[in-house]
Design a protein around this motif. Structure first.
Motif, PDB file in Angstrom:
ATOM      1  N   ALA A 260       0.832  -1.202   0.000  1.00 27.42           N
ATOM      2  CA  ALA A 260       0.000   0.000   0.000  1.00 27.42           C
ATOM      3  C   ALA A 260       0.869   1.256   0.000  1.00 27.42           C
ATOM      4  O   ALA A 260       0.548   2.253  -0.649  1.00 27.42           O
ATOM      5  CB  ALA A 260      -0.925  -0.009   1.211  1.00 27.42           C
ATOM      6  N   ARG A 261       1.999   1.205   0.720  1.00 25.88           N
ATOM      7  CA  ARG A 261       2.883   2.378   0.725  1.00 25.88           C
ATOM      8  C   ARG A 261       3.443   2.630  -0.663  1.00 25.88           C
ATOM      9  O   ARG A 261       3.525   3.781  -1.120  1.00 25.88           O
ATOM     10  CB  ARG A 261       4.036   2.148   1.706  1.00 25.88           C
ATOM     11  N   VAL A 262       3.830   1.536  -1.368  1.00 21.92           N
ATOM     12  CA  VAL A 262       4.372   1.692  -2.728  1.00 21.92           C
ATOM     13  C   VAL A 262       3.333   2.327  -3.637  1.00 21.92           C
ATOM     14  O   VAL A 262       3.627   3.246  -4.412  1.00 21.92           O
ATOM     15  CB  VAL A 262       4.849   0.334  -3.270  1.00 21.92           C
ATOM     16  N   ARG A 263       2.107   1.826  -3.577  1.00 24.48           N
ATOM     17  CA  ARG A 263       1.055   2.392  -4.419  1.00 24.48           C
ATOM     18  C   ARG A 263       0.797   3.841  -4.073  1.00 24.48           C
ATOM     19  O   ARG A 263       0.556   4.679  -4.944  1.00 24.48           O
ATOM     20  CB  ARG A 263      -0.243   1.568  -4.264  1.00 24.48           C
ATOM     21  N   LEU A 264       0.843   4.166  -2.789  1.00 23.96           N
ATOM     22  CA  LEU A 264       0.598   5.534  -2.360  1.00 23.96           C
ATOM     23  C   LEU A 264       1.698   6.473  -2.875  1.00 23.96           C
ATOM     24  O   LEU A 264       1.412   7.571  -3.380  1.00 23.96           O
ATOM     25  CB  LEU A 264       0.511   5.589  -0.834  1.00 23.96           C
ATOM     26  N   GLU A 265       2.961   6.020  -2.757  1.00 25.47           N
ATOM     27  CA  GLU A 265       4.054   6.842  -3.255  1.00 25.47           C
ATOM     28  C   GLU A 265       3.960   7.034  -4.761  1.00 25.47           C
ATOM     29  O   GLU A 265       4.210   8.131  -5.288  1.00 25.47           O
ATOM     30  CB  GLU A 265       5.402   6.182  -2.893  1.00 25.47           C
ATOM     31  N   ARG A 266       3.602   5.968  -5.457  1.00 23.95           N
ATOM     32  CA  ARG A 266       3.460   6.080  -6.903  1.00 23.95           C
ATOM     33  C   ARG A 266       2.360   7.076  -7.265  1.00 23.95           C
ATOM     34  O   ARG A 266       2.481   7.873  -8.196  1.00 23.95           O
ATOM     35  CB  ARG A 266       3.152   4.703  -7.489  1.00 23.95           C
ATOM     36  N   GLU A 267       1.260   7.036  -6.542  1.00 23.15           N
ATOM     37  CA  GLU A 267       0.158   7.947  -6.810  1.00 23.15           C
ATOM     38  C   GLU A 267       0.574   9.399  -6.507  1.00 23.15           C
ATOM     39  O   GLU A 267       0.206  10.332  -7.223  1.00 23.15           O
ATOM     40  CB  GLU A 267      -1.050   7.561  -5.957  1.00 23.15           C
ATOM     41  N   LYS A 268       1.379   9.570  -5.451  1.00 23.95           N
ATOM     42  CA  LYS A 268       1.859  10.929  -5.123  1.00 23.95           C
ATOM     43  C   LYS A 268       2.721  11.476  -6.251  1.00 23.95           C
ATOM     44  O   LYS A 268       2.582  12.640  -6.657  1.00 23.95           O
ATOM     45  CB  LYS A 268       2.651  10.898  -3.825  1.00 23.95           C
ATOM     46  N   ARG A 269       3.665  10.650  -6.743  1.00 21.44           N
ATOM     47  CA  ARG A 269       4.533  11.110  -7.821  1.00 21.44           C
ATOM     48  C   ARG A 269       3.725  11.424  -9.081  1.00 21.44           C
ATOM     49  O   ARG A 269       3.985  12.417  -9.779  1.00 21.44           O
ATOM     50  CB  ARG A 269       5.590  10.043  -8.132  1.00 21.44           C
ATOM     51  N   ALA A 270       2.700  10.615  -9.365  1.00 23.05           N
ATOM     52  CA  ALA A 270       1.873  10.862 -10.550  1.00 23.05           C
ATOM     53  C   ALA A 270       1.114  12.171 -10.412  1.00 23.05           C
ATOM     54  O   ALA A 270       1.023  12.971 -11.357  1.00 23.05           O
ATOM     55  CB  ALA A 270       0.901   9.700 -10.761  1.00 23.05           C
ATOM     56  N   ARG A 271       0.616  12.434  -9.247  1.00 26.94           N
ATOM     57  CA  ARG A 271      -0.132  13.681  -9.039  1.00 26.94           C
ATOM     58  C   ARG A 271       0.810  14.888  -9.114  1.00 26.94           C
ATOM     59  O   ARG A 271       0.436  15.947  -9.622  1.00 26.94           O
ATOM     60  CB  ARG A 271      -0.873  13.645  -7.712  1.00 26.94           C
ATOM     61  N   ALA A 272       1.999  14.693  -8.580  1.00 26.99           N
ATOM     62  CA  ALA A 272       2.978  15.812  -8.639  1.00 26.99           C
ATOM     63  C   ALA A 272       3.362  16.107 -10.082  1.00 26.99           C
ATOM     64  O   ALA A 272       3.481  17.284 -10.487  1.00 26.99           O
ATOM     65  CB  ALA A 272       4.222  15.459  -7.816  1.00 26.99           C
ATOM     66  N   ALA A 273       3.553  15.055 -10.886  1.00 28.58           N
ATOM     67  CA  ALA A 273       3.874  15.254 -12.301  1.00 28.58           C
ATOM     68  C   ALA A 273       2.730  15.951 -13.016  1.00 28.58           C
ATOM     69  O   ALA A 273       2.945  16.852 -13.848  1.00 28.58           O
ATOM     70  CB  ALA A 273       4.181  13.914 -12.955  1.00 28.58           C
ATOM     71  N   GLU A 274       1.506  15.573 -12.730  1.00 30.40           N
ATOM     72  CA  GLU A 274       0.345  16.212 -13.352  1.00 30.40           C
ATOM     73  C   GLU A 274       0.282  17.673 -12.976  1.00 30.40           C
ATOM     74  O   GLU A 274      -0.047  18.543 -13.786  1.00 30.40           O
ATOM     75  CB  GLU A 274      -0.941  15.487 -12.914  1.00 30.40           C
ATOM     76  N   GLU A 275       0.602  17.993 -11.726  1.00 26.83           N
ATOM     77  CA  GLU A 275       0.574  19.393 -11.275  1.00 26.83           C
ATOM     78  C   GLU A 275       1.646  20.232 -12.000  1.00 26.83           C
ATOM     79  O   GLU A 275       1.400  21.363 -12.408  1.00 26.83           O
ATOM     80  CB  GLU A 275       0.794  19.434  -9.768  1.00 26.83           C
ATOM     81  N   ARG A 276       2.872  19.634 -12.194  1.00 27.53           N
ATOM     82  CA  ARG A 276       3.921  20.363 -12.913  1.00 27.53           C
ATOM     83  C   ARG A 276       3.528  20.622 -14.361  1.00 27.53           C
ATOM     84  O   ARG A 276       3.734  21.714 -14.904  1.00 27.53           O
ATOM     85  CB  ARG A 276       5.237  19.563 -12.862  1.00 27.53           C
ATOM     86  N   MET A 277       2.947  19.624 -14.984  1.00 24.22           N
ATOM     87  CA  MET A 277       2.518  19.782 -16.376  1.00 24.22           C
ATOM     88  C   MET A 277       1.445  20.851 -16.467  1.00 24.22           C
ATOM     89  O   MET A 277       1.399  21.648 -17.420  1.00 24.22           O
ATOM     90  CB  MET A 277       1.990  18.446 -16.908  1.00 24.22           C
ATOM     91  N   ARG A 278       0.588  20.920 -15.506  1.00 19.01           N
ATOM     92  CA  ARG A 278      -0.483  21.917 -15.529  1.00 19.01           C
ATOM     93  C   ARG A 278       0.097  23.324 -15.407  1.00 19.01           C
ATOM     94  O   ARG A 278      -0.308  24.247 -16.104  1.00 19.01           O
ATOM     95  CB  ARG A 278      -1.467  21.643 -14.388  1.00 19.01           C
ATOM     96  N   ARG A 279       1.089  23.448 -14.531  1.00 19.50           N
ATOM     97  CA  ARG A 279       1.682  24.775 -14.336  1.00 19.50           C
ATOM     98  C   ARG A 279       2.477  25.214 -15.571  1.00 19.50           C
ATOM     99  O   ARG A 279       2.436  26.373 -15.974  1.00 19.50           O
ATOM    100  CB  ARG A 279       2.603  24.755 -13.119  1.00 19.50           C
ATOM    101  N   MET A 280       3.209  24.261 -16.167  1.00 19.35           N
ATOM    102  CA  MET A 280       3.957  24.588 -17.373  1.00 19.35           C
ATOM    103  C   MET A 280       3.029  24.993 -18.506  1.00 19.35           C
ATOM    104  O   MET A 280       3.297  25.916 -19.266  1.00 19.35           O
ATOM    105  CB  MET A 280       4.817  23.392 -17.809  1.00 19.35           C
ATOM    106  N   GLY A 281       1.946  24.346 -18.603  1.00 21.40           N
ATOM    107  CA  GLY A 281       0.971  24.692 -19.632  1.00 21.40           C
ATOM    108  C   GLY A 281       0.352  26.049 -19.371  1.00 21.40           C
ATOM    109  O   GLY A 281       0.037  26.807 -20.285  1.00 21.40           O
ATOM    110  N   GLY A 282       0.234  26.433 -18.117  1.00 20.23           N
ATOM    111  CA  GLY A 282      -0.355  27.720 -17.784  1.00 20.23           C
ATOM    112  C   GLY A 282       0.589  28.862 -18.106  1.00 20.23           C
ATOM    113  O   GLY A 282       0.177  29.968 -18.477  1.00 20.23           O
ATOM    114  N   ASN A 283       1.928  28.640 -18.028  1.00 21.26           N
ATOM    115  CA  ASN A 283       2.876  29.670 -18.364  1.00 21.26           C
ATOM    116  C   ASN A 283       3.007  29.835 -19.887  1.00 21.26           C
ATOM    117  O   ASN A 283       3.415  30.846 -20.382  1.00 21.26           O
ATOM    118  CB  ASN A 283       4.244  29.315 -17.763  1.00 21.26           C
TER     119      ASN A 283
END
Length: 642
Positions: free
Chosen positions: A619-642
């Motif tokens: 469960a910890r592995v899945r949680l960490e993977r989900e965190k990294r995926a969400r962080a990547a999505e957030e970076r892509m969103r910000r880059m697209g906004g600039n």
């Protein structure tokens, strides 16, 4: 019209309280004429309906007849004549002759029998119950009616020909004894009392006087009435002296009951009708819950009825009359067991002499009032005499026709040439069974001495029990259309030869197409044979008429095929819709499951700081993977906004 006549027609009388002036004037109806007619009919009873059905002559060639139902149609009613053979009335009369071995009934009588059928199947009145509906009635009314009548055959003479009653009066009221009171009343007025009330077979004026209530003023007078059917029981003991009869305005005083009892048990099979025990005896024991309930209720009903009869034994033993209605298997409940209270040998025990409804308390009272009421009817004596004469003329005419047919029978088959045993005929008979028309006529051309109308040797026809004595009989029975037509048109085979059972080739035809061949040949060769009288071919058939019949049959088959196709298409459409619905439900279930999983992950993210310690390594592995995926999505969103 005298005052007494007006009085008795307006106000019914009880048989227990007849006026003295009427009693003094009563005279039994003169039976000399009636007896003479009955004796003559019994002497002519050899001319039965079964013999008449074997008649081989039609009275009038311009009319169409149905000898089973004893009706005629004019030559212009050919279509109605054809449709008649598809009616339930005709089917019932055929089964009545074959199964019940009796004479046909008229259409009116058949409709009355059908009207009473539902009562006997359900054991209830004419009203519907919650457990039954019109769709639960037996599919084949004719089979149900015949089965019902066959089951009651030992007690009720349903096979009796109504014409044997002797007159219109006896035909309608055969259970009555009739009197008149000339000159006190008009000669057309007849007064009737049920025979059941008399202890002896002969009912005279002395017996009528013995029924009067004044003879029982100082002693009790009881009647016991018992009814059992369809799981319903009703019984009562009537105080006859205290019962005023139907002439009493007060309903409570008409019938005075000493005791009574009614109850019901579920013993009748709702859809098919009949008791469960009857079905078990016929088809073996069923293991369904309903069958077990019905078997238990049958035993319970039997126990309760017999216990009640034991309780009422003192009343039954003192009863002047015991009326019992227990048809079919219900008789064994009240008769024939050890220490039975009722016995059929007891002269006081009699059946109810008319049709009854469901056993209820009101029906018991109706039975008492019906039997104890003095019947008054006005009869046209000239009509009775005319009816007698007409019946005598009809029987005489039938006897003459039968004698004429018997005289002609020996000439039909005995004059036909009988072939000697030969291998040629044996081989030819085998070819006919196979229907090889071209081979048969090639064989006949080589053996011109063979007579196609000759009676085949017994060793050839033995396997068919002599039912097909000629080649034409065989071809007709096995359904070889082209061969039958060739034998009739080219070889001129005789269609009037009869088998040992009196059947012509037309009558042993396999189906309608073979019969149409005979009718076509009757049209083409009208003077060749006695088609109607000897060959029994009913009518000629032109080529145009046959083509019209075939076209109608083709259209009918096409409609049936179209109906079947539409039903199949509808079934396939419903199956496709059901499959699509199931797929949609599965897809929705998958989406719901994935959404639930995402919600759980989101909750885990929110509370990850506090719950990490309690989570498994996976469960910890899945949680960490989900965190990294969400962080990547957030970076892509910000880059697209600039």
């Amino acid at each position: 019209m005298t005052d007494l006549q007006i009085s008795i027609q307006q106000k019914p009388l009880s048989v227990f309280s007849l006026p003295e002036e009427l009693l003094s004037a009563l005279v039994a109806v003169d039976q000399e004429t009636e007896t003479e007619v009955q004796i003559e009919w019994k002497q002519q009873a050899l001319v039965t309906s079964q013999a008449l059905q074997r008649l081989e002559i039609n009275e009038d060639q311009d009319t169409l007849t149905c000898r089973t139902c004893d009706i005629t149609f004019t030559s212009t009613e050919r279509e109605q004549h054809r449709k008649h053979y598809n009616t339930d009335w005709h089917r019932y009369n055929i089964k009545r002759r074959l199964v019940l071995d009796t004479t046909p009934v008229s259409l009116i009588e058949f409709e009355k029998l059908l009207a009473d059928l539902s009562d006997s199947i359900s054991g209830t009145d004419s009203e519907d119950t919650d457990e039954e509906s019109d769709t639960e009635v037996a599919h084949d009314r004719v089979n149900a009616l015949v089965g019902k009548q066959k089951s009651v055959l030992p007690d009720h003479d349903i096979t009796k020909n109504p014409n044997e009653e002797g007159s219109l009066l006896q035909k309608r009221y055969s259970a009555m004894v009739w009197f008149n009171a000339k000159p006190l009343l008009s000669g057309s007025i007849h007064l009737g009392i049920y025979r059941t009330l008399f202890s002896t077979k002969t009912a005279d004026i002395a017996a009528v006087r013995a029924l009067q209530s004044k003879n029982y003023e100082k002693k009790p007078r009881y009647w016991t009435i018992l009814m059992l059917g369809g799981g319903h029981f009703a019984g009562c003991v009537v105080d006859v002296n205290q019962s005023k009869g139907i002439s009493e305005p007060s309903v409570e005083k008409q019938v005075r009951l000493v005791t009574h009892k009614t109850f019901h048990r579920y013993t009748t099979r709702r859809k098919q009708g009949g008791a469960q025990s009857s079905n078990d005896n016929a088809k073996g024991k069923a293991n369904s819950a309903g069958a077990q309930i019905r078997r238990y209720n049958e035993q319970l009903l039997q126990k309760e009825v017999r216990e009640l009869l034991s309780q009422w034994k003192s009343y039954i033993d003192r009863s002047e009359l015991v009326l019992v209605h227990a048809p079919s298997n219900n008789r064994k409940i009240v008769y024939g067991y050890e220490n039975a209270v009722l016995t059929k040998e007891n002269p006081a025990v009699k059946t109810i002499p008319f049709v009854t409804k469901r056993p209820t308390l009101s029906e018991l009272k109706r039975v008492f009032l019906e039997i104890s009421t003095f019947k008054v009817i006005e009869v046209d004596e000239e009509a009775i005499l005319a009816h007698k004469n007409k019946a005598i003329e009809k029987e005489e005419k039938a006897r003459q026709l039968l004698e004429k047919s018997k005289q002609q029978k020996p000439t039909t088959s005995s004059t036909k040439p009988k072939a000697e045993a030969s291998p040629e005929l044996e081989k030819l008979a085998g070819l006919v069974k196979q229907g090889k028309t071209s081979v048969i006529f090639s064989y006949l051309s080589k053996h011109k001495d063979i007579n196609v109308s000759s009676i085949l040797p017994s060793y050839i026809t033995a396997e068919d029990n002599g039912r097909f004595p000629t080649l034409l009989h065989m071809a007709s029975h096995y359904g070889h259309r082209s061969l039958v037509e060739s034998l009739l048109m080219e070889a001129h085979a005789d269609p009037t030869v009869k088998s040992e059972g009196g059947k012509t080739p037309y009558e042993v035809a396999k189906d309608k197409t073979i019969r149409s061949v005979f009718r076509r040949c009757m049209h083409e060769l009208p003077d060749k044979w006695a088609w109607l009288e000897e060959a029994r071919v009913p009518s000629p058939l032109t080529l145009e008429a046959e083509e019209e019949q075939l076209e109608k049959e083709r259209i009918k088959k096409e409609k049936e095929a179209e109906k079947i196709r539409l039903i199949e298409e509808e079934r396939l459409r419903r199956e496709a819709e059901e499959e699509a619905r199931e797929r949609e439900q599965k897809a929705a279930e998958e989406v719901r499951k994935r959404g639930k999983a995402n919600v759980l992950v989101a909750k885990a993210l929110i509370g990850s700081q506090g719950n990490m310690a309690n989570m498994s390594p996976e469960a910890r592995v899945r949680l960490e993977r989900e965190k990294r995926a969400r962080a990547a999505e957030e970076r892509m969103r910000r880059m697209g906004g600039n």
